[in-house]
Design a protein around this motif. Structure first.
Motif, PDB file in Angstrom:
ATOM      1  N   ASN A   1       0.829  -1.205   0.000  1.00 16.36           N
ATOM      2  CA  ASN A   1       0.000   0.000   0.000  1.00 16.36           C
ATOM      3  C   ASN A   1       0.868   1.261   0.000  1.00 16.36           C
ATOM      4  N   PHE A   2       1.948   1.206   0.766  1.00  9.74           N
ATOM      5  CA  PHE A   2       2.854   2.360   0.788  1.00  9.74           C
ATOM      6  C   PHE A   2       3.481   2.572  -0.589  1.00  9.74           C
ATOM      7  N   LEU A   3       3.878   1.496  -1.249  1.00  8.48           N
ATOM      8  CA  LEU A   3       4.442   1.600  -2.590  1.00  8.48           C
ATOM      9  C   LEU A   3       3.440   2.246  -3.545  1.00  8.48           C
ATOM     10  N   LYS A   4       2.171   1.888  -3.434  1.00 12.81           N
ATOM     11  CA  LYS A   4       1.148   2.460  -4.313  1.00 12.81           C
ATOM     12  C   LYS A   4       1.045   3.972  -4.116  1.00 12.81           C
ATOM     13  N   ILE A   5       1.124   4.426  -2.867  1.00 14.60           N
ATOM     14  CA  ILE A   5       1.078   5.872  -2.601  1.00 14.60           C
ATOM     15  C   ILE A   5       2.274   6.568  -3.253  1.00 14.60           C
TER      16      ILE A   5
ATOM     17  N   ASP B   1       2.918 -10.219  -3.938  1.00 14.30           N
ATOM     18  CA  ASP B   1       3.325  -8.837  -3.668  1.00 14.30           C
ATOM     19  C   ASP B   1       4.425  -8.404  -4.623  1.00 14.30           C
ATOM     20  N   GLY B   2       5.340  -9.322  -4.904  1.00 17.14           N
ATOM     21  CA  GLY B   2       6.434  -8.998  -5.817  1.00 17.14           C
ATOM     22  C   GLY B   2       5.930  -8.679  -7.213  1.00 17.14           C
ATOM     23  N   GLN B   3       4.992  -9.475  -7.720  1.00 14.87           N
ATOM     24  CA  GLN B   3       4.455  -9.212  -9.056  1.00 14.87           C
ATOM     25  C   GLN B   3       3.716  -7.876  -9.091  1.00 14.87           C
ATOM     26  N   ALA B   4       2.969  -7.583  -8.028  1.00 19.34           N
ATOM     27  CA  ALA B   4       2.251  -6.305  -7.976  1.00 19.34           C
ATOM     28  C   ALA B   4       3.231  -5.133  -7.915  1.00 19.34           C
ATOM     29  N   ALA B   5       4.322  -5.320  -7.170  1.00 20.40           N
ATOM     30  CA  ALA B   5       5.317  -4.252  -7.045  1.00 20.40           C
ATOM     31  C   ALA B   5       6.003  -3.975  -8.374  1.00 20.40           C
ATOM     32  N   GLU B   6       6.275  -5.021  -9.150  1.00 15.41           N
ATOM     33  CA  GLU B   6       6.920  -4.831 -10.455  1.00 15.41           C
ATOM     34  C   GLU B   6       6.044  -4.017 -11.392  1.00 15.41           C
ATOM     35  N   LYS B   7       4.716  -4.200 -11.290  1.00 15.25           N
ATOM     36  CA  LYS B   7       3.802  -3.408 -12.117  1.00 15.25           C
ATOM     37  C   LYS B   7       3.821  -1.928 -11.724  1.00 15.25           C
ATOM     38  N   LEU B   8       4.285  -1.665 -10.512  1.00 17.13           N
ATOM     39  CA  LEU B   8       4.385  -0.283 -10.039  1.00 17.13           C
ATOM     40  C   LEU B   8       5.817   0.259 -10.201  1.00 17.13           C
ATOM     41  N   SER B   9       6.574  -0.373 -11.094  1.00 18.64           N
ATOM     42  CA  SER B   9       7.935   0.074 -11.476  1.00 18.64           C
ATOM     43  C   SER B   9       8.970  -0.110 -10.387  1.00 18.64           C
ATOM     44  N   ALA B  10       8.684  -0.894  -9.357  1.00 22.43           N
ATOM     45  CA  ALA B  10       9.677  -1.149  -8.316  1.00 22.43           C
ATOM     46  C   ALA B  10      10.595  -2.288  -8.738  1.00 22.43           C
ATOM     47  N   VAL B  11      11.805  -2.288  -8.224  1.00 24.25           N
ATOM     48  CA  VAL B  11      12.721  -3.415  -8.387  1.00 24.25           C
ATOM     49  C   VAL B  11      12.490  -4.342  -7.201  1.00 24.25           C
TER      50      VAL B  11
ATOM     51  N   HIS C   1       4.125   5.534  -5.779  1.00 25.53           N
ATOM     52  CA  HIS C   1       4.051   5.477  -7.242  1.00 25.53           C
ATOM     53  C   HIS C   1       3.042   6.489  -7.784  1.00 25.53           C
ATOM     54  N   ALA C   2       1.950   6.685  -7.065  1.00 26.68           N
ATOM     55  CA  ALA C   2       0.922   7.623  -7.532  1.00 26.68           C
ATOM     56  C   ALA C   2       1.430   9.058  -7.513  1.00 26.68           C
ATOM     57  N   GLU C   3       2.268   9.390  -6.537  1.00 25.58           N
ATOM     58  CA  GLU C   3       2.703  10.772  -6.401  1.00 25.58           C
ATOM     59  C   GLU C   3       4.069  11.030  -7.026  1.00 25.58           C
ATOM     60  N   LYS C   4       4.955  10.018  -7.053  1.00 27.04           N
ATOM     61  CA  LYS C   4       6.273  10.178  -7.674  1.00 27.04           C
ATOM     62  C   LYS C   4       6.616   8.899  -8.422  1.00 27.04           C
ATOM     63  N   PRO C   5       6.048   8.710  -9.603  1.00 29.75           N
ATOM     64  CA  PRO C   5       6.204   7.430 -10.311  1.00 29.75           C
ATOM     65  C   PRO C   5       7.642   7.112 -10.712  1.00 29.75           C
ATOM     66  N   ASP C   6       8.504   8.144 -10.836  1.00 35.79           N
ATOM     67  CA  ASP C   6       9.896   7.902 -11.253  1.00 35.79           C
ATOM     68  C   ASP C   6      10.846   7.703 -10.078  1.00 35.79           C
TER      69      ASP C   6
END
Length: 991
Positions: A267-271, A290-300, A273-278
């Motif tokens: 949930n923190f990652l989503k916040i 969780d890992g697959q969801a995080a990758e969709k949000l551009s996280a390593v 990504h929404a405000e600072k996607p880069d």
């Protein structure tokens, strides 16, 4: 003409540089460690926490390692907290008498802003948190302890970052990395790796610093780390610092506050990504979904418990945080350019193809690399320019990059040190250098101080009626010395036993590099004022081994009508300073410090000599030395109040231990050596040094003073100078009047300054020492000269000639001197320096009181040198005892030994004698070197409890006798004890 955006950038860059000195203002200096006996044993004996923290800090060249105080129980800890100002508390989970969480709450109830961190061997439940009322203050963070000093250092730096992050981001835009992790084990693994990378990065960046100010800036502008151990803290810190974040290392296991079962990392990652996607986000998880969801949000995504986590974190930091080298790659990811330092960037950019330059401008990689090196303003500028759509072709991109780099180059050169330009209109303005090597210790100190003296500095604004400055200076750097030594095959003299005059002759025969010769020729053609040619070796003026006054200094009138003659004089002086690197005196001092002579390298300072012409002599009105630590405070004085020694004329009188006036800047009218008229007449300066204007340097050799002349104070005819420095002794009245008048004899008292404030010298010295002490984080020693305006036109000038760290006294192990030992001792001093116990000395050399002759002190010094050499061959250290001021250049104040004469002395004792009234000269080079080496020094004075028993010496068999000396060799060693905390020392027979 620079473009408007670049002009704005230059202004912003200069403003930010001024702010950098205010960064990291809240340091951790004192730590309270609380643990039970078992943990104390592990920490102190196995892990050696305090020792390893010190080693880690020194390894990273950080200024002052924290001091750790240990408490075994909660009550002891609270008592210590009442008595001391601690910056943080580290408590172990298991305590003998109270629960650690309870203790934490007690501490927070009284010191709510004091950080309290916990170490535990095993994971512990968050007992500081209750769901119905939320988090209970007590423990700020919990770490898993496995005996790793890296973790200890990381905890300390983390607290420092927490104390400074708000102010430093607002002041200078310092970058921040967040670690959002609830697992004690994971946090304890990640944090040391991250800090180690940051510090390694910071250390690598130091290599490109131009000067001391650059090095300070790089240290101050490193990225900060903030910890969030639950979701609410992570969200709050993200919103507070999102404009400054370089990236986040977060975990899927991030708890909600007081709800450890709630996993909210995604949930923190989503916040974020929404405000600072880069924004770079390294997501630690074991959960595949969780890992697959995080990758969709551009996280390593990384497995939180993989075995090569350290390598993964290091690689990630270099790719996404800008750590390490900046690598240019082509479209096939092949390396085509690598930049290790900022100074390489300009030359590497020239070889990078246009299409790659454009690609680099489209990514944040270069800006991240700049942010990681503390180049905040430049990175912000590039980021804004590239995001404003100004990339209309590679030429425009190159232009923006080159202009940005030019701003850094111009502003840094404008601040302090510039390269000497032989084609420039003026010869010497400000601080210049010839060469590309180190400027050496003395020059580095001057550069640092020059950086603190600018029109906007508080020091300058505080004293508008005095010009405070560093004289114009040209430095020949150490690489010139290396090239000169190598090309003339002079390196063999680093380990020679040749005499000084032979070494000097070989150096004088050598040829300087052609480019250096041409630079000096251009310099001297435009320079006709007197010059001081000084040493600035790598080791000189260091905190541990100052090498004060060991190398040569030459003063040149530089007034011959023929520029070739002046050039020859200057080159001769430069070569002799270089040659002094290998002279007997530095070799003897290096042997005492276990330093290899061939590791030393010499830079040479050519400095405008401070002073003006007084008839046929050139000299400053006043010279002196100020030290921010007083080894011998008297009356209301405290050691930290400092001490100063001043004299009329050139500073040779002070630094070589001749007669000068000593005063405390906070109590300038309390002068113990001027208590009564007789004391004033006995102790006042009688002679001064000046530079002969008619001197010619063709015969310049080993004698530094060949161009100097020593004259009587009565020879000074300038009324303005005499009114400032002198009073008048009226013989008929047997009194001294604080003015110069007829019918009496002038006496140097400096009453106009110290009593009546004609120049605010005490206040200026206190302010200068305060600036130096804060910047160097230790006590400092400052040499200065005061030049008076001619005919009263203008303001007085105070020039700072040198600033060096004083030898650190450090932490002192307890040394107890028992009353019974004092009774048994044959030597006792309440003015002792050093700390420790020595039970290995069986040799004593002492000046025979009955045969002492103050007119023969030069002969006595020679005898000491011969005995010293004999004992050195046998490898025997000894105690040296004699009257007056050791190492004084004035043979009427003490015995003028050199370091080579006493290189084997382990203990030095200064005794009194009827023909001497000299007190210890704290401003002398000899004294400075002696304290830095940690030598035990006992000063026997009249009027207190000090004593030395002649009967003890008379009852011991003498091994050898010279005209003035006796050498005793005992069957059993004596005991030397010095209690540095109380400045007392004794020598007694062993039992």
């Amino acid at each position: 003409m620079l473009s408007e955006p670049i002009e704005r950038l230059m202004d912003a860059y200069e403003r930010n540089v001024n702010n950098y000195h205010l960064l990291m203002s809240r340091r951790v200096k004192d730590i309270l460690l609380i643990s039970n006996l078992y943990d104390a044993c592990i920490i102190n004996e196995d892990c050696r926490l305090a020792e390893r923290i010190v080693r880690e800090y020194r390894g990273l060249n950080l200024s002052r390692p924290p001091r750790v105080t240990w408490a075994a129980a909660a009550d002891d800890a609270l008592t210590l907290l009442d008595q001391n100002d601690f910056d943080m508390v580290i408590t172990m989970y298991r305590l003998a008498d109270v629960d650690a969480f309870v203790l934490g709450r007690k501490i927070k109830s009284r010191w709510p802003n004091l950080p309290v961190l916990m170490l535990t061997h095993n994971p512990v439940p968050p007992l500081y948190c209750l769901p119905e009322i939320g988090r209970i203050p007590g423990i700020d963070h919990i770490f898993r302890w496995s005996g790793d000093a890296d973790l200890s250092m990381s905890m300390i730096k983390c607290v420092e970052d927490l104390k400074n992050v708000k102010m430093d981001t607002e002041r200078a835009g310092i970058r921040v990395i967040m670690v959002a992790e609830s697992s004690q084990q994971q946090l304890s693994a990640v944090l040391p790796i991250l800090y180690r990378e940051i510090m390694t990065q910071n250390e690598a960046a130091l290599e490109e610093g131009l000067d001391e100010e650059d090095r300070l800036i790089i240290r101050q502008t490193r990225p900060k780390v903030i910890i969030a151990d639950h979701y609410e803290a992570a969200e709050r810190l993200f919103r507070q610092y999102k404009h400054y974040l370089m990236g986040i290392i977060g975990s899927s296991e991030l708890d909600q506050e007081c709800r450890p079962e709630a996993r909210t990392g995604l949930n923190f990652l989503k916040i974020v990504h929404a405000e600072k996607p880069d924004l770079p986000f390294l997501f630690l998880t074991e959960n595949r979904e969780d890992g697959q969801a995080a990758e969709k949000l551009s996280a390593v995504v990384v497995n939180a418990f993989e075995t090569n986590l350290k390598t993964t974190l290091v690689d990630y930091g270099r790719e996404f945080f800008g750590f390490g080298d900046f690598v240019f790659r082509d479209h096939e990811q092949k390396e085509i350019g690598r930049v290790r330092s900022f100074n390489q960037l300009t030359s590497v950019l020239e070889r990078i193809p246009d299409d790659i330059i454009e690609e680099v401008a489209k990514t944040p990689a270069l800006c991240r690399w700049l942010y990681a090196r503390g180049e905040i303003v430049l990175a912000d500028h590039l980021q804004n320019r590239f995001s404003e759509g100004e990339m209309d072709g590679p030429d425009r991109v190159r232009q923006i990059l080159e202009e940005t780099l030019q701003v850094r180059r111009i502003t840094r050169q404008k601040r302090i040190v510039t390269d000497f330009d032989r084609n420039a209109d003026s010869a010497l303005t400000g601080f210049m250098k010839i060469g590309h090597g180190s400027m050496g210790g003395k020059a580095r100190g001057l550069v640092f101080l020059a950086s603190q003296i600018n029109p906007e500095a508080d020091l300058i604004k505080q004293f508008p009626d005095v010009r405070i400055y560093v004289p114009d200076t040209l430095v020949i750097t150490t690489d010139v010395f290396e090239a000169f030594v190598e090309s003339n095959q002079l390196d063999i003299y680093s380990r020679t036993t040749m005499k000084d005059d032979e070494i000097a002759e070989r150096f004088l025969d050598g040829r300087l590099p052609a480019s250096v010769y041409d630079d000096l020729k251009a310099f001297i053609a435009k320079t006709t004022y007197p010059l001081a040619v000084r040493s600035s070796s790598l080791l000189e003026d260091s905190q541990s081994r100052p090498y004060a006054g060991i190398y040569k200094t030459y003063m040149l009138p530089n007034n011959h009508q023929d520029p070739e003659e002046r050039l020859n004089e200057l080159i001769r002086a430069v070569k002799l300073v270089m040659a002094s690197t290998f002279f007997e005196e530095p070799r003897a001092f290096a042997a005492r410090t276990l330093q290899k002579p061939d590791e030393e390298k010499m830079a040479v300072i050519i400095q405008r000599l401070v002073g003006r012409q007084y008839e046929d002599l050139f000299f400053p009105g006043i010279s002196g030395v100020a030290q921010s630590y007083n080894y011998y405070p008297m009356g209301p004085m405290k050691p930290e109040d400092g001490i100063a020694n001043i004299a009329v004329g050139l500073g040779k009188s002070v630094v070589e231990g001749e007669r000068s006036l000593r005063f405390c800047p906070l109590y300038p009218q309390q002068l113990p050596q001027f208590s009564i008229v007789e004391d004033i007449l006995e102790n006042a300066q009688r002679e001064f040094y000046g530079l002969r204007s008619d001197w010619r340097g063709a015969d310049l050799g080993l004698r530094e003073e060949s161009a100097l002349e020593k004259r009587d104070i009565m020879d000074i005819k300038d009324p303005a100078l005499m009114q400032l420095v002198a009073s008048t002794y009226m013989p008929e009245e047997h009194r001294i009047k604080d003015t110069v008048m007829s019918g009496g004899h002038p006496v140097v008292t400096f009453a106009s300054i110290l009593k009546y404030g004609a120049i605010p010298l005490p206040e200026i010295l206190s302010a200068v020492m305060d600036v130096g002490q804060k910047g160097m984080d230790c006590a400092v020693d400052v040499e200065f000269s005061i030049n008076l305006p001619q005919d009263g036109a203008g303001v007085p000038e105070l020039a700072i000639l040198q600033i060096r760290p004083m030898a650190s006294r450090g932490a002192m192990a307890p040394v107890d001197i028992l009353p019974e030992e004092t009774k048994r001792s044959f030597c006792y001093s309440e003015n002792a320096l050093g700390n420790g116990v020595n039970r290995e000395l069986t040799d004593i050399i002492y000046v025979k009181p009955a045969d002492f002759d103050s007119s023969k002190t030069v002969d006595i010094a020679r005898e000491i040198g011969r005995l010293n050499a004999e004992l050195a061959k046998e490898g025997r250290k000894y105690i040296l005892i004699g009257p007056g001021r050791w190492g004084s250049a004035d043979p009427w104040l003490g015995i003028p030994v050199r370091w080579a004469d006493i290189s084997g002395a382990a203990v030095i004792v200064e005794t009194t004698h009827a023909s001497f009234t000299a007190d210890p000269s704290q401003g002398s080079h000899f004294f400075h070197n002696m304290t830095s080496l940690g030598m035990n020094y006992l000063n026997i004075t009249n009027g207190n409890q000090d004593f030395i028993k002649p009967s003890w010496f008379n009852s011991r068999p003498v091994m050898r006798v010279t005209r003035f000396l006796s050498h005793i060799r005992l069957n059993r060693p004596v005991v030397v004890k010095v209690d540095g905390r109380r400045s007392t020392g004794i020598i007694l027979d062993s039992r």
